[in-house]
Every structure is written in structure tokens, then in C-alpha cells.
Motif scaffolding. Structure first.
Motif, PDB file in Angstrom:
ATOM      1  N   LYS A   1      98.902 -49.335 -23.930  1.00 14.58           N
ATOM      2  CA  LYS A   1      97.942 -49.149 -25.011  1.00 14.58           C
ATOM      3  C   LYS A   1      98.173 -50.161 -26.132  1.00 14.58           C
ATOM      4  O   LYS A   1      97.222 -50.726 -26.688  1.00 14.58           O
ATOM      5  CB  LYS A   1      98.040 -47.731 -25.554  1.00 14.58           C
ATOM      6  N   ALA A   2      99.436 -50.378 -26.487  1.00 16.60           N
ATOM      7  CA  ALA A   2      99.750 -51.354 -27.539  1.00 16.60           C
ATOM      8  C   ALA A   2      99.340 -52.763 -27.116  1.00 16.60           C
ATOM      9  O   ALA A   2      98.796 -53.532 -27.918  1.00 16.60           O
ATOM     10  CB  ALA A   2     101.240 -51.305 -27.856  1.00 16.60           C
ATOM     11  N   LEU A   3      99.582 -53.087 -25.847  1.00 14.49           N
ATOM     12  CA  LEU A   3      99.263 -54.425 -25.347  1.00 14.49           C
ATOM     13  C   LEU A   3      97.759 -54.657 -25.325  1.00 14.49           C
ATOM     14  O   LEU A   3      97.286 -55.750 -25.631  1.00 14.49           O
ATOM     15  CB  LEU A   3      99.849 -54.592 -23.941  1.00 14.49           C
ATOM     16  N   THR A   4      97.006 -53.658 -24.971  1.00 13.98           N
ATOM     17  CA  THR A   4      95.557 -53.785 -24.923  1.00 13.98           C
ATOM     18  C   THR A   4      94.952 -53.911 -26.309  1.00 13.98           C
ATOM     19  O   THR A   4      94.041 -54.716 -26.542  1.00 13.98           O
ATOM     20  CB  THR A   4      94.941 -52.573 -24.199  1.00 13.98           C
ATOM     21  N   SER A   5      95.470 -53.114 -27.264  1.00 15.81           N
ATOM     22  CA  SER A   5      94.881 -53.096 -28.608  1.00 15.81           C
ATOM     23  C   SER A   5      95.337 -54.266 -29.473  1.00 15.81           C
ATOM     24  O   SER A   5      94.579 -54.759 -30.308  1.00 15.81           O
ATOM     25  CB  SER A   5      95.213 -51.779 -29.302  1.00 15.81           C
ATOM     26  N   ASN A   6      96.572 -54.739 -29.290  1.00 13.11           N
ATOM     27  CA  ASN A   6      97.086 -55.797 -30.167  1.00 13.11           C
ATOM     28  C   ASN A   6      98.084 -56.677 -29.412  1.00 13.11           C
ATOM     29  O   ASN A   6      99.293 -56.624 -29.660  1.00 13.11           O
ATOM     30  CB  ASN A   6      97.757 -55.184 -31.399  1.00 13.11           C
TER      31      ASN A   6
ATOM     32  N   ARG B   1      99.400 -61.968 -23.554  1.00  9.53           N
ATOM     33  CA  ARG B   1      97.965 -62.090 -23.800  1.00  9.53           C
ATOM     34  C   ARG B   1      97.232 -62.546 -22.540  1.00  9.53           C
ATOM     35  O   ARG B   1      96.131 -63.080 -22.606  1.00  9.53           O
ATOM     36  CB  ARG B   1      97.726 -63.086 -24.939  1.00  9.53           C
ATOM     37  N   LYS B   2      97.876 -62.331 -21.398  1.00 12.90           N
ATOM     38  CA  LYS B   2      97.317 -62.792 -20.135  1.00 12.90           C
ATOM     39  C   LYS B   2      96.017 -62.080 -19.799  1.00 12.90           C
ATOM     40  O   LYS B   2      95.904 -60.863 -19.956  1.00 12.90           O
ATOM     41  CB  LYS B   2      98.328 -62.582 -19.000  1.00 12.90           C
TER      42      LYS B   2
ATOM     43  N   ASP C   1      98.743 -59.852 -29.555  1.00 16.75           N
ATOM     44  CA  ASP C   1      99.491 -60.822 -30.358  1.00 16.75           C
ATOM     45  C   ASP C   1     100.699 -60.176 -31.023  1.00 16.75           C
ATOM     46  O   ASP C   1     101.782 -60.763 -31.098  1.00 16.75           O
ATOM     47  CB  ASP C   1      98.587 -61.439 -31.430  1.00 16.75           C
ATOM     48  N   ALA C   2     100.515 -58.944 -31.517  1.00 11.41           N
ATOM     49  CA  ALA C   2     101.628 -58.250 -32.162  1.00 11.41           C
ATOM     50  C   ALA C   2     102.721 -57.922 -31.148  1.00 11.41           C
ATOM     51  O   ALA C   2     103.911 -58.030 -31.457  1.00 11.41           O
ATOM     52  CB  ALA C   2     101.128 -56.967 -32.831  1.00 11.41           C
TER      53      ALA C   2
ATOM     54  N   SER D   1      95.228 -67.203 -22.167  1.00  9.18           N
ATOM     55  CA  SER D   1      95.519 -66.037 -22.990  1.00  9.18           C
ATOM     56  C   SER D   1      94.578 -65.878 -24.178  1.00  9.18           C
ATOM     57  O   SER D   1      94.506 -64.807 -24.772  1.00  9.18           O
ATOM     58  CB  SER D   1      96.961 -66.107 -23.499  1.00  9.18           C
ATOM     59  N   ILE D   2      93.840 -66.942 -24.543  1.00  8.92           N
ATOM     60  CA  ILE D   2      92.975 -66.841 -25.714  1.00  8.92           C
ATOM     61  C   ILE D   2      91.577 -66.330 -25.369  1.00  8.92           C
ATOM     62  O   ILE D   2      90.745 -66.161 -26.256  1.00  8.92           O
ATOM     63  CB  ILE D   2      92.864 -68.197 -26.447  1.00  8.92           C
ATOM     64  N   ALA D   3      91.311 -66.085 -24.088  1.00  9.18           N
ATOM     65  CA  ALA D   3      90.001 -65.582 -23.689  1.00  9.18           C
ATOM     66  C   ALA D   3      89.810 -64.155 -24.190  1.00  9.18           C
ATOM     67  O   ALA D   3      90.769 -63.398 -24.376  1.00  9.18           O
ATOM     68  CB  ALA D   3      89.862 -65.630 -22.172  1.00  9.18           C
ATOM     69  N   ALA D   4      88.546 -63.784 -24.413  1.00  6.86           N
ATOM     70  CA  ALA D   4      88.218 -62.438 -24.871  1.00  6.86           C
ATOM     71  C   ALA D   4      87.658 -61.621 -23.716  1.00  6.86           C
ATOM     72  O   ALA D   4      86.876 -62.123 -22.899  1.00  6.86           O
ATOM     73  CB  ALA D   4      87.206 -62.503 -26.009  1.00  6.86           C
ATOM     74  N   ALA D   5      88.050 -60.366 -23.654  1.00  7.30           N
ATOM     75  CA  ALA D   5      87.560 -59.483 -22.600  1.00  7.30           C
ATOM     76  C   ALA D   5      86.069 -59.232 -22.799  1.00  7.30           C
ATOM     77  O   ALA D   5      85.629 -58.845 -23.888  1.00  7.30           O
ATOM     78  CB  ALA D   5      88.333 -58.177 -22.617  1.00  7.30           C
TER      79      ALA D   5
END
Length: 800
Positions: free
Chosen positions: A392-397, A70-71, A399-400, A88-92
Motif C-alpha cells: 500500500k505504501a509503495l503504491t501510494s507514495n 518506482r518500477k 518516491d517516499a 520508473s517515471i511513467a504514470a499508471a
């Protein structure tokens, strides 16, 4: 083998015969050497396997930390105005930023002295912090050019969150340098220095905290008897609301101010230039104003680092598998087997690794397998990595994706925070039920007039115990504080600045409850270790502050679900107070407007019963609960609900229980199993063993309803790391196999030792046998010679 001799009789070659026989006897020795070499080769190969596993584990360990998935990264277009870091908790997102003013700390200077050893005076300095306001900010005459203030146009409001600093100045430290050293020895909120300005030496005091609410106020207890004049230690008094020379005896050199900036046009004021509570996960460090201009702040997801680490993991796995394959292969052409071909331990390692990598995570999301994020195997068993699919997976989710790799916990209730887990914690979804919120130890003073803030001419002092640590004597300044809240702030700063309390790392809170008209003293710690006790109180402290000595019992209710009282349903309570008889009260059936109105009605019923006269009830709006307490303190302070309607627990949050003189630990269950509470941390049992959750607020679970779900996953990297650690441990698969081979080598060595002993015996036997044969042959040779001589003699006689 043929045996040859050089002759018979004394010419028998005994050594040659024995050497040839022993060579034949030693034929098994070669087989033992070959067997030992084979075992040693396996041992060396296992060492190579262990090294390869350790190398691979290094790439695995790099993926067990979930934060890197979540970096985030952040940039400021104008790098001269400051720096920015993100978690890691910041929002883009992107923002416009304009900085009008940066924060700075308060600084004051003394008058000029001829030497750093000049005597100033002795007594005590008390330094407090607060906001120095100009009553008319538009009037520039309030702050004079020389750094002094017009006291009639100035107001000082104490900051209760900053503890007071008390510095004793004795005869040995009453010089300019001695006072500097005494202040710095406190290491608490103020730094002292001495500056030679060319005309003399000045003591300069600098607040270590910045912000408009960190202005200093310096009170003096002067041994010369006058605390405000410009003589003795009073020369260091500084109160901007007093006249110059009569309390405002030092001069301001730098005004305390907060940082002022605009984020997307929203004005924000902060005490520090390091701002971390405006945007979640973003820390801004301001360095200068933008002079009316705006710049941009951009926050985006940083995937490069974790993509590289996953690539190293894939490469490491393939290299490990290639090495294991080489060590266990069979060459059809040469008909030769590799040293570990068919080794059960290696097959077990391969099977366990593949079992984890081909597994499926618990849950119902879209990302539950490694193939879901682009990590798969080709037909030859080689691991492949689709970086686009992973990105793509890392960008969209994120945490998962994080939960696929590391040990990861999350909660659905924002006020229930995942803290940690243990190796025994099982992956799963666990409902969280809170039966009791953590509470703080508290003592509520007796009711006093809300105008008791003028302590002029009074001796108001007390001692207090917080969490088992006792303060020294705390004396309040004999003056008019202007309000009960200001007086509460004064007590809080003095308590938290006390040497004994401060040294223990303990803090307390003092508030004025205007509804019940009493002071409330509480520990900022939660749980059963949270304790408050009034030690001593002067007569004026008892009269003006309502303080009496001892502890106080409090009964904390659960969540108040309704303020409606229904006859025969939730209208009946029986209480015992301060050792008196159990007494029932019946509430009037009505729909009360709110919890406070309900508390006032309950109080009227308590007051009507002589046996319950010591019982008090308040409504805690922050936690939406009723709290009963005894007005008494000390050993005679007790309160208990002994019986209640069945529905009282459901609607009023009250159950049969006794009050406590300490705080309560949080209580509840995780996954349907009673958990252990310690302060605000609830730790699970059973399958959730070791799952620690911090319950920071909210309400106790109403009617047993869940406070959301705690989810815990043990991802692929975490499982691999645990497996690899186990395999390589002293009791693991490789150690067991190595032990087995070492025992086999020892067995060969023992066999060789026995064989050598047998060879010595055999050679001795051969030598004895051939020696006896040599003696017999020599004897026969002698007999033969004698007979020949006799025959020759007979023949000669016959001829004559």
C-alpha cells in the motif's frame, strides 16, 4: 611424581629419569596448545561472521537502487503492432492506440552498371537531409510510378538538425564498389549497398534515420565540371526538385515517411518507430499499422520484484542475527560459552546494525521509519515483514518508499534535476539559488539584408572554430536558398558535417535572427569550454553573411524582472566597449511594453554615444534576459559594465562585470554555500558536498530568491551497505579483531618457541647432572670394592 631407578652405580637409568623429569617440565605446553586452539577457533568464527555479513550485504545491495521502488509495467493488448517498455517515471493509466502508418527511411537507387567495378566518376558527394513536400499533395501525378518526382510540384526543406555528409571520391574509389565503401566508411547517416537486379548492378543508398524530414538530397562536385548531368559522378546526384537527368539522376525506391498514430484520439506524428517522448517514461516501438482498429495500452505499478527483494532482506537479516547469536551464546545447562561469547567486535556490529534499522529518516513525511512500511521486530528481536502494508505504501507514495532505502535526491523545480551524490553528501533539504545560468559561446555576425539568400554566382566560404576545434574550408552552394532561415540551416548542416568538427563530437547551431537581422553562430555546449570563433571568411561571406574573423565578447544579463525604468533608480549604466572610454547612458523613464522594446530603447542610447557605437543589445526571450555584445570580433572585442544604479541588478538583471568570449558556467549556491559550476551542472559544498544538480533552464533566481529545494536522503539500505562495507574493509571492525587474534596466536607461537629452547637447555642440564652423578656413584662403587677387598685380606691374615 615419584622417581625410580634400576639400581645404583653404573646401573643408574639416566634416560628414564630424564624422560620423567622432562614430562613434568612440559606440562605448560598443553596450556599453550589449548590457548592457540581457542584463538584459532575465534578466527574461524570471525571468518564465518564475515561470510554471513557478505551474504546479508547482497540482499541489502539489492535495495539501494531507488528506481526499482518506482518500477512500472506496460502491456499492449495487440502485441503484433509493437512493443512497449516503461521506466520508473511513467504514470499508471490506460490509453487507446491506433496506428495509421509506421515510419520508414528514404532509399534511392542508381542506374544499372555491368559490374561492381564499373567506373562511375570522381569528385565529391554531399548528402543532406530534409523534408520533401508535394506542393499539391492531392495531385498523384507529383510522384511518378517509376519513383521519380515532378520537380515543379516539389519542395525540399533542409533539416538543420542532421549534419551533412561529405564523401571524397578519388581515382582509387571511383568505381561502383569503391563509392559504396567510401560512403560506408563515413558511418554517418547513410548506408550504401550494391544490388544485382538481374539486369545489372545498382548502387542503393539508404538513410539510417527514418521520418519525413530525413529525405536525402545528394549534391555532386564532379571532376568533369558538370555537377548535374547524367555523366561521371553526377550520375549519383539526387535532387527531387530538379528535372530527371539534370540533378534528379537517381530513382527513389522507398519514400521517407514518419509514423502516424492516435493516442486517445490525439494524432501524433514521429520520425521514428521508436517513440519515447509522447508519454513520460514510456517507449513505444511500432512494428505495423492497426488497419483502422484500436488497441489498448495499459501502464501499472509493478511491486512484485521489490516485495521479493525486501522479503530476501528480512530473511537475510534474521539468518545473520541467528548466526551471531549462536556464536555469542552461553549455555546455562552445559555451562559452556560459545566461541565468540562476550566478543566486543561482534557486540559492536550488532549495535551498529540495530542503530541504523531503528533510525528515523530526515524530513516531515509520513514514511520515515521502516515500521511505516511494514518492517518491524517482534519481542524476540526477529524482523517481520507486513507485505500488505508495504504494498500500500509503495503504491501510494513510491518516491517516499524509495527514499527510505536508497540514496535518493529530488528537486521541486522541474528544470533543476538531481544528478548524483557522493559518500560525503549529508542528508537534508537544501535551497537552490542560481545567480547565473549557463550560457553558450556565441558569435553574432554583422547586420545584413534579410534578402541576402541568393548566392548564385558567388564564392561564399568560411572556416569556424567550435570549442577549440577548427573546421576545414566550408563552401556554400552558389544558389538561391529562398530564405535566410534556409541559408542558416545550410550553414549548420555543413558545419556539423565537417570532418574535423564531426570527429570531435562537437555540434554547432546557426540561426537567422530576424529581429536584429544577423546570423548567430553558437556552440551547443554550455559553460566556459563553449567557444566559437570565425577563422576565415571569403569576401562574399563577409558581404552576404556579415561574417568577420575572430571571437566576440558578450555580456549576459540576469533575469529581467521589470521593463519599467524609474528616474534615479534604475536608469543609469556606464559601459566600456572595445577598449574605449567608459561612457554613461541614462535611460528614459517609462514603462516599456516588453523586454524587446526595452532593448530597442537601450540600443538607441548606445548608438547615440560615439564611444559605445560598437555595443549591441538584444533581448533573449527564452531566458528573459538582456544580452550586450560587441559588434567587433577578434582581439579588439570587449564589453563591460563598469557602474550601474543599485537597483539595476534587481530589475534589469545587470551587474558590474566584463563580457566574455566563451560561455559561462552555471553559478549559484546549494544550501546557502557557494557551489561549483561546470557547464549546466552545479555541485554543492559543505554539507551538500558532491550533490550535483543540472540546471537545464528557467531563470536566474530573482533578487536572490530560491529556485526551489533539493532534498537528499541516505536511506536504510544505503546506510547498511556503507556500514557493512566499512565493517568488512581492511581497516574495519572485523579486520581489527582478526589482527588482534592473529597477534595473540603469534604471541603463543613465540612463547612456544621460547619454551622449546628452554626445554632443550633443561634437558641438557639434567643429563649433565645425572652423568656427573653416575660418575660419582661409579667412583664410590670402585672405592667400596677396594675397601671390601682390603678388609677381606686383613681378615684372612688375622685368621692365620
Amino acid at each position: 611424581m615419584a622417581i625410580t631407578t634400576s639400581g645404583v652405580g653404573s646401573g643408574l637409568d639416566i634416560n628414564g629419569l630424564i624422560t620423567q623429569l622432562m614430562t613434568a617440565e612440559r606440562m605448560p605446553e598443553k596450556q599453550m596448545a589449548l590457548k592457540k586452539a581457542e584463538f584459532e577457533a575465534k578466527l574461524t568464527a570471525l571468518g564465518s561472521v564475515k561470510s554471513a555479513l557478505s551474504t546479508f550485504q547482497g540482499t541489502v545491495a539489492g535495495l539501494t537502487s531507488t528506481s526499482q521502488f518506482r518500477k512500472m509495467s506496460a502491456t499492449l493488448a495487440d502485441t503484433t503492432i509493437g512493443t512497449v517498455t516503461v521506466s520508473s517515471i511513467a504514470a499508471a493509466s490506460s490509453y487507446s492506440l491506433k496506428v495509421d502508418q509506421i515510419a520508414q527511411s528514404h532509399k534511392v537507387k542508381s542506374g544499372s552498371y555491368s559490374s561492381i567495378d564499373s567506373v562511375v566518376g570522381s569528385g565529391k558527394l554531399t548528402i543532406q537531409f530534409g523534408t520533401l513536400e508535394q506542393i499539391d499533395p492531392a495531385d498523384p501525378s507529383n510522384l511518378n510510378p517509376d519513383g521519380t518526382y515532378e520537380p515543379t510540384d516539389t519542395k525540399f526543406t533542409l533539416n538543420a538538425k542532421q549534419a551533412a555528409i561529405q564523401v571524397d571520391i578519388g581515382p582509387g574509389s571511383n568505381t561502383l564498389s569503391g563509392i559504396r565503401d567510401a560512403i560506408n566508411a563515413k558511418k554517418a547517416g547513410v548506408t550504401a549497398s550494391i544490388i544485382n537486379d538481374g539486369g545489372g548492378f545498382r548502387l542503393v543508398l539508404s538513410a539510417t534515420e527514418s521520418g519525413a524530414d530525413a529525405s536525402m538530397k545528394i549534391s555532386v562536385t564532379d571532376d568533369d565540371g558538370n555537377a548535374t548531368d547524367a555523366a561521371g559522378l553526377s550520375q549519383l546526384a539526387y535532387d527531387a526538385t530538379q528535372a530527371v537527368g539534370s540533378g534528379q539522376n537517381m530513382t527513389q525506391t522507398q519514400q521517407a515517411q514518419s509514423a502516424v498514430f492516435y493516442l486517445d484520439g490525439i494524432k501524433i506524428t514521429k520520425a521514428s518507430n521508436v517513440v519515447s517522448d509522447v508519454l513520460s517514461g514510456v517507449t513505444l516501438t511500432l512494428q505495423k499499422a492497426t488497419e483502422g482498429k484500436t488497441t489498448s495500452l495499459s501502464i501499472s505499478r509493478d511491486t512484485s520484484g521489490v516485495v521479493d527483494k525486501v522479503g530476501e532482506f528480512v530473511k537475510g537479516y534474521n539468518e545473520l542475527m541467528a548466526q551471531l547469536k549462536e556464536l555469542t551464546a552461553y549455555n546455562d545447562k552445559s555451562k559452556e560459552a560459545a566461541v565468540l561469547q562476550g566478543d566486543q567486535a561482534i557486540r559492536s556490529v550488532q549495535t551498529q546494525l540495530k542503530g541504523i534499522l531503528n533510525g528515523v529518516m530526515a524530513g516531515s513525511g509520513d514514511l520515515r521509519r521502516l515500521t511505516d512500511v511494514g518492517i518491524s521486530f517482534d519481542k524476540a528481536g526477529v524482523m517481520t515483514f507486513d507485505t500488505d502494508k508495504f504494498g500500500k505504501a509503495l503504491t501510494s507514495n513510491p518516491d517516499a518508499v524509495a527514499s527510505l532505502f536508497g540514496a535518493y535526491g529530488s528537486t521541486t523545480d522541474q528544470q533543476v534535476k538531481y544528478i548524483s551524490s557522493k559518500a560525503a553528501t549529508q542528508a537534508g533539504n537544501y535551497p537552490v539559488i542560481i545567480t547565473d545560468l549557463a550560457t553558450q559561446g556565441i558569435v553574432r555576425a554583422n547586420t545584413v539584408s534579410n534578402t541576402n539568400f541568393d548566392l548564385t554566382g558567388l564564392s561564399t566560404s568560411f572556416t569556424i572554430g567550435i570549442n577549440g576545434k577548427s573546421s576545414g574550408n566550408i563552401t556554400l552552394e552558389a544558389k538561391n536558398y529562398g530564405s535566410m532561415s534556409a541559408l542558416a540551416a545550410e550553414m549548420q548542416t555543413k558545419i556539423n558535417g565537417d570532418t574535423g568538427i564531426k570527429a570531435s563530437g562537437i555540434t554547432a547551431s546557426v540561426v537567422w535572427n530576424s529581429v536584429t537581422e544577423r546570423f548567430e553562430f553558437s556552440s551547443t555546449r554550455f559553460g566556459k569550454e563553449s567557444k566559437v570563433e570565425i577563422g576565415t571568411a571569403s569576401a562574399d561571406a563577409q558581404t552576404m553573411l556579415g561574417m568577420t574573423t575572430g571571437k566576440q565578447a558578450t555580456l549576459f544579463g540576469g533575469t529581467l524582472m521589470s521593463s519599467t525604468i524609474t528616474a534615479g533608480v534604475n536608469d543609469s549604466l556606464t559601459l566600456k566597449v572595445n577598449g574605449g572610454a567608459a561612457t554613461a547612458i541614462t535611460l528614459d523613464a517609462a514603462a516599456y511594453a516588453n523586454g524587446n522594446d526595452l532593448a530597442l530603447h537601450i540600443q538607441s542610447k548606445l548608438d547615440a554615444e560615439p564611444a559605445l557605437a560598437g555595443a549591441k543589445v538584444v533581448y533573449n526571450s527564452a531566458n528573459n534576459r538582456l544580452e550586450f555584445f560587441s559588434a567587433n570580433t577578434g582581439t579588439n572585442s570587449a564589453i563591460e559594465i563598469t557602474s550601474a544604479n543599485p537597483s539595476v541588478r534587481e530589475t534589469l538583471g545587470l551587474s558590474v562585470r566584463a563580457g566574455v568570449t566563451t560561455g559561462l558556467d552555471v553559478a549559484g549556491s546549494i544550501g546557502g554555500v557557494q557551489a561549483q559550476g561546470a557547464g549546466q551542472v552545479l555541485t554543492g559544498q559543505g554539507e551538500a558536498t558532491g550533490l550535483a544538480l543540472e540546471v537545464g533552464g528557467g531563470l536566474a533566481s530573482p533578487n536572490g530568491a530560491s529556485r526551489g529545494m533539493a532534498t537528499y536522503n541516505r536511506g536504510f539500505a544505503y546506510q547498511l551497505d556503507q556500514l557493512l562495507t566499512s565493517i568488512q574493509s581492511k581497516t574495519g571492525t572485523l579486520a581489527g579483531r582478526s589482527d588482534s587474534i592473529n597477534k595473540a596466536i603469534k604471541g603463543v607461537d613465540d612463547q612456544k618457541e621460547r619454551f622449546e629452547r628452554r626445554m632443550v637447555t633443561t634437558e641438557a642440564r639434567y643429563r649433565a647432572q645425572f652423568t656427573a652423578l653416575d660418575v660419582q656413584i661409579a667412583s664410590l662403587q670402585n672405592t667400596s670394592s677396594y675397601l671390601n677387598q682390603q678388609l677381606a685380606a686383613l681378615t684372612a691374615n688375622n685368621r692365620r
